[in-house]
Design an enzyme around this catalytic site. Structure first.
Site, mmCIF file in Angstrom:
data_model
loop_
_atom_site.group_PDB
_atom_site.id
_atom_site.type_symbol
_atom_site.label_atom_id
_atom_site.label_comp_id
_atom_site.label_asym_id
_atom_site.label_seq_id
_atom_site.Cartn_x
_atom_site.Cartn_y
_atom_site.Cartn_z
ATOM 1 N N ARG A 194 0.958 -1.235 -0.010
ATOM 2 C CA ARG A 194 0.001 0.199 0.015
ATOM 3 C C ARG A 194 0.779 1.282 -0.025
ATOM 4 O O ARG A 194 0.445 2.432 0.150
ATOM 5 C CB ARG A 194 -0.885 0.049 1.081
ATOM 6 C CG ARG A 194 -2.156 0.119 1.090
ATOM 7 C CD ARG A 194 -2.950 0.366 2.550
ATOM 8 N NE ARG A 194 -4.136 0.464 2.633
ATOM 9 C CZ ARG A 194 -5.083 -0.199 2.656
ATOM 10 N NH1 ARG A 194 -4.873 -1.615 2.470
ATOM 11 N NH2 ARG A 194 -6.495 0.228 2.869
ATOM 12 N N ARG A 212 -21.942 -0.936 3.529
ATOM 13 C CA ARG A 212 -21.205 -2.188 3.759
ATOM 14 C C ARG A 212 -21.435 -2.491 5.076
ATOM 15 O O ARG A 212 -21.371 -2.086 5.927
ATOM 16 C CB ARG A 212 -19.450 -1.989 3.693
ATOM 17 C CG ARG A 212 -18.826 -3.322 4.165
ATOM 18 C CD ARG A 212 -17.365 -3.183 3.711
ATOM 19 N NE ARG A 212 -16.717 -1.958 3.925
ATOM 20 C CZ ARG A 212 -15.445 -1.775 3.426
ATOM 21 N NH1 ARG A 212 -15.008 -2.559 2.539
ATOM 22 N NH2 ARG A 212 -14.889 -0.891 3.845
ATOM 23 N N ARG A 251 -18.135 -1.692 9.700
ATOM 24 C CA ARG A 251 -16.474 -1.436 10.305
ATOM 25 C C ARG A 251 -16.511 0.036 10.821
ATOM 26 O O ARG A 251 -17.307 0.979 10.349
ATOM 27 C CB ARG A 251 -15.613 -1.577 8.865
ATOM 28 C CG ARG A 251 -15.091 -2.809 8.890
ATOM 29 C CD ARG A 251 -14.455 -2.897 7.565
ATOM 30 N NE ARG A 251 -13.376 -1.988 7.391
ATOM 31 C CZ ARG A 251 -12.685 -2.240 6.087
ATOM 32 N NH1 ARG A 251 -12.778 -3.254 5.243
ATOM 33 N NH2 ARG A 251 -11.654 -1.211 6.017
ATOM 34 N N ARG A 303 -9.677 8.242 4.165
ATOM 35 C CA ARG A 303 -8.954 7.082 3.706
ATOM 36 C C ARG A 303 -8.716 7.137 2.057
ATOM 37 O O ARG A 303 -7.731 6.831 1.710
ATOM 38 C CB ARG A 303 -9.975 5.805 3.805
ATOM 39 C CG ARG A 303 -9.606 5.245 5.080
ATOM 40 C CD ARG A 303 -10.638 4.346 5.563
ATOM 41 N NE ARG A 303 -10.951 3.293 4.789
ATOM 42 C CZ ARG A 303 -12.198 2.461 4.806
ATOM 43 N NH1 ARG A 303 -13.158 2.668 5.506
ATOM 44 N NH2 ARG A 303 -12.107 1.430 4.052
HETATM 45 P P1 AP5 Z 1 -15.276 -4.360 -0.464
HETATM 46 O O1 AP5 Z 1 -15.003 -5.681 -1.404
HETATM 47 O O2 AP5 Z 1 -15.252 -4.519 0.708
HETATM 48 O O3 AP5 Z 1 -13.989 -3.359 -1.057
HETATM 49 P P2 AP5 Z 1 -12.523 -3.228 -0.620
HETATM 50 O O4 AP5 Z 1 -11.899 -2.709 -1.911
HETATM 51 O O5 AP5 Z 1 -11.989 -4.540 0.129
HETATM 52 O O6 AP5 Z 1 -12.698 -2.059 0.452
HETATM 53 P P3 AP5 Z 1 -11.900 -1.841 1.728
HETATM 54 O O7 AP5 Z 1 -12.612 -0.793 2.577
HETATM 55 O O8 AP5 Z 1 -11.715 -3.129 2.475
HETATM 56 O O9 AP5 Z 1 -10.471 -1.378 1.441
HETATM 57 P P4 AP5 Z 1 -9.344 -0.791 2.411
HETATM 58 O O10 AP5 Z 1 -8.215 -0.906 1.457
HETATM 59 O O11 AP5 Z 1 -9.857 0.681 2.723
HETATM 60 O O12 AP5 Z 1 -9.386 -1.627 3.722
HETATM 61 P P5 AP5 Z 1 -8.369 -2.693 4.273
HETATM 62 O O13 AP5 Z 1 -9.391 -3.425 5.271
HETATM 63 O O14 AP5 Z 1 -7.636 -3.135 3.333
HETATM 64 O O15 AP5 Z 1 -16.582 -3.804 -1.232
HETATM 65 C C1 AP5 Z 1 -16.911 -2.367 -0.445
HETATM 66 C C2 AP5 Z 1 -18.439 -2.594 -0.292
HETATM 67 O O16 AP5 Z 1 -18.864 -2.317 -1.698
HETATM 68 C C3 AP5 Z 1 -19.194 -3.748 0.059
HETATM 69 O O17 AP5 Z 1 -20.040 -3.429 0.752
HETATM 70 C C4 AP5 Z 1 -19.390 -4.703 -1.072
HETATM 71 O O18 AP5 Z 1 -20.600 -5.474 -0.814
HETATM 72 C C5 AP5 Z 1 -19.828 -3.569 -2.176
HETATM 73 N N1 AP5 Z 1 -19.267 -4.029 -3.538
HETATM 74 C C6 AP5 Z 1 -18.170 -4.596 -3.913
HETATM 75 N N2 AP5 Z 1 -18.302 -4.982 -5.296
HETATM 76 C C7 AP5 Z 1 -19.481 -4.158 -5.655
HETATM 77 C C8 AP5 Z 1 -19.913 -3.778 -7.194
HETATM 78 N N3 AP5 Z 1 -19.523 -4.154 -8.058
HETATM 79 N N4 AP5 Z 1 -21.092 -3.082 -7.203
HETATM 80 C C9 AP5 Z 1 -21.739 -2.504 -6.004
HETATM 81 N N5 AP5 Z 1 -21.178 -2.695 -4.730
HETATM 82 C C10 AP5 Z 1 -20.204 -3.767 -4.629
HETATM 83 O O19 AP5 Z 1 -7.631 -1.728 5.391
HETATM 84 C C11 AP5 Z 1 -8.131 -1.225 6.627
HETATM 85 C C12 AP5 Z 1 -7.112 -0.272 7.301
HETATM 86 O O20 AP5 Z 1 -6.061 -1.079 7.616
HETATM 87 C C13 AP5 Z 1 -6.342 0.741 6.449
HETATM 88 O O21 AP5 Z 1 -7.246 1.840 6.546
HETATM 89 C C14 AP5 Z 1 -5.187 0.705 7.218
HETATM 90 O O22 AP5 Z 1 -5.228 1.624 8.596
HETATM 91 C C15 AP5 Z 1 -4.810 -0.753 7.743
HETATM 92 N N6 AP5 Z 1 -4.196 -1.307 6.602
HETATM 93 C C16 AP5 Z 1 -4.444 -2.515 6.039
HETATM 94 N N7 AP5 Z 1 -3.740 -2.715 5.050
HETATM 95 C C17 AP5 Z 1 -2.469 -1.921 5.204
HETATM 96 C C18 AP5 Z 1 -1.194 -1.998 4.661
HETATM 97 N N8 AP5 Z 1 -0.828 -2.711 3.823
HETATM 98 N N9 AP5 Z 1 -0.343 -1.008 4.992
HETATM 99 C C19 AP5 Z 1 -0.522 -0.254 6.050
HETATM 100 N N10 AP5 Z 1 -1.951 -0.082 6.954
HETATM 101 C C20 AP5 Z 1 -2.874 -1.013 6.096
HETATM 102 MG MG MG Z 2 -11.261 -5.044 1.776
#
Ligand code: AP5
Ligand code: MG
Length: 215
Positions: free
Chosen positions: A88, A123, A156, A167
């Site tokens: 990321r 979500r 969440r 974000r």
């Molecule tokens: P979903 O599939 O949940 O989307 P996503 O891309 O996985 O979104 P996230 O919010 O999980 O991504 P993120 O990168 O912010 O969070 P992460 O958990 O990695 O879909 C979203 C919604 O849309 C759902 O309701 C779904 O049903 C719907 N949907 C899906 N497809 C659709 C479509 N085609 N049409 C309509 N609706 C649809 O990270 C969280 C936190 O963890 C970060 O902020 C950070 O603090 C930390 N973190 C995680 N990874 C790292 C890293 N590598 N480095 C540092 N910090 C990190």
């Molecule tokens: Mg995700």
């Protein structure tokens, strides 16, 4: 297959990751899910990450890279893996290169900001498994219940609209530069880069993602 799914928060990485992992028989390595489990278990790492995640900021590169390396040492990653939400930052991507972790393909899911906000604010998640739903676009069979276990779904903590905007800003500043990083890398390494339009219903996006995996 060793894959990276790249894209803004709410692009559908977690949703598409499920299909890809089932199709290719590889594990989903989601750093967001791993950090949320640590938080739920109340480990020192989880406690440290909690407030950072609630603000929508990024956990330190060192910690996240350490978590991923530990995960890759498990036997189910031998035949491949899918990184969801990792790397990321440029330092995380460099750490992957330096550790000699080979990547076959990077798939970017493209979605605009307004759609991201619509998706994230509706979500609902099943915390224990990481399964994701949307109240309108991807509803569970029984409202507010997980399809497989029947357990309640939750929202969440970082899914409030103000935090989502933060974000998106963090994504633009710290993660978007990876698009150029991997596009350039694809010119001199076996790695391939594919961008997919993430707007459309879940099945339509899945078809495009599967095409991007196959061609
Ligand atoms: P979903 O599939 O949940 O989307 P996503 O891309 O996985 O979104 P996230 O919010 O999980 O991504 P993120 O990168 O912010 O969070 P992460 O958990 O990695 O879909 C979203 C919604 O849309 C759902 O309701 C779904 O049903 C719907 N949907 C899906 N497809 C659709 C479509 N085609 N049409 C309509 N609706 C649809 O990270 C969280 C936190 O963890 C970060 O902020 C950070 O603090 C930390 N973190 C995680 N990874 C790292 C890293 N590598 N480095 C540092 N910090 C990190
Ligand atoms: Mg995700």
């Amino acid at each position: 297959m060793r894959l990276i799914l790249l894209g803004p928060p709410g692009a559908g990485k977690g949703t598409q990751a499920r299909f890809i992992c089932q199709t290719c028989g590889i594990p989903q390595v989601s750093t967001g899910d791993m950090l949320r489990s640590a938080r739920a278990e109340g480990t020192p790492l989880g406690r440290m990450a909690e407030s950072i995640m609630a603000r929508g900021e990024l956990v330190s590169d060192e910690i996240v890279v350490g978590l991923v390396k530990e995960r890759l040492a498990q036997p189910d990653c031998e035949a491949g893996f899918l990184f969801d939400g990792f790397p990321r930052t440029i330092p995380q991507a460099e750490a992957v290169l330096e550790a000699g972790i080979e990547i076959d393909r990077v798939i970017e899911i493209q979605v605009d900001d307004d759609e991201v906000v619509r998706r994230i604010t509706g979500r609902r998640v099943h915390e224990q498994s990481g399964r994701v739903y949307h109240v309108l676009f991807n509803p569970p069979r029984v409202p507010d219940r997980d399809n497989e276990t029947g357990e309640p779904l939750t929202q969440r903590e970082d899914d409030r609209e103000e935090t989502v905007r933060d974000r998106l800003e963090v994504y633009r500043r710290q993660t978007q530069p990876l698009i150029r990083f991997y596009t350039e890398l694809s010119r001199r390494a076996p790695l391939e880069y594919r961008a997919v339009n993430g707007v459309g219903d879940v099945d339509a996006v899945m078809q495009d993602v599967l095409k991007a995996l196959g061609d």
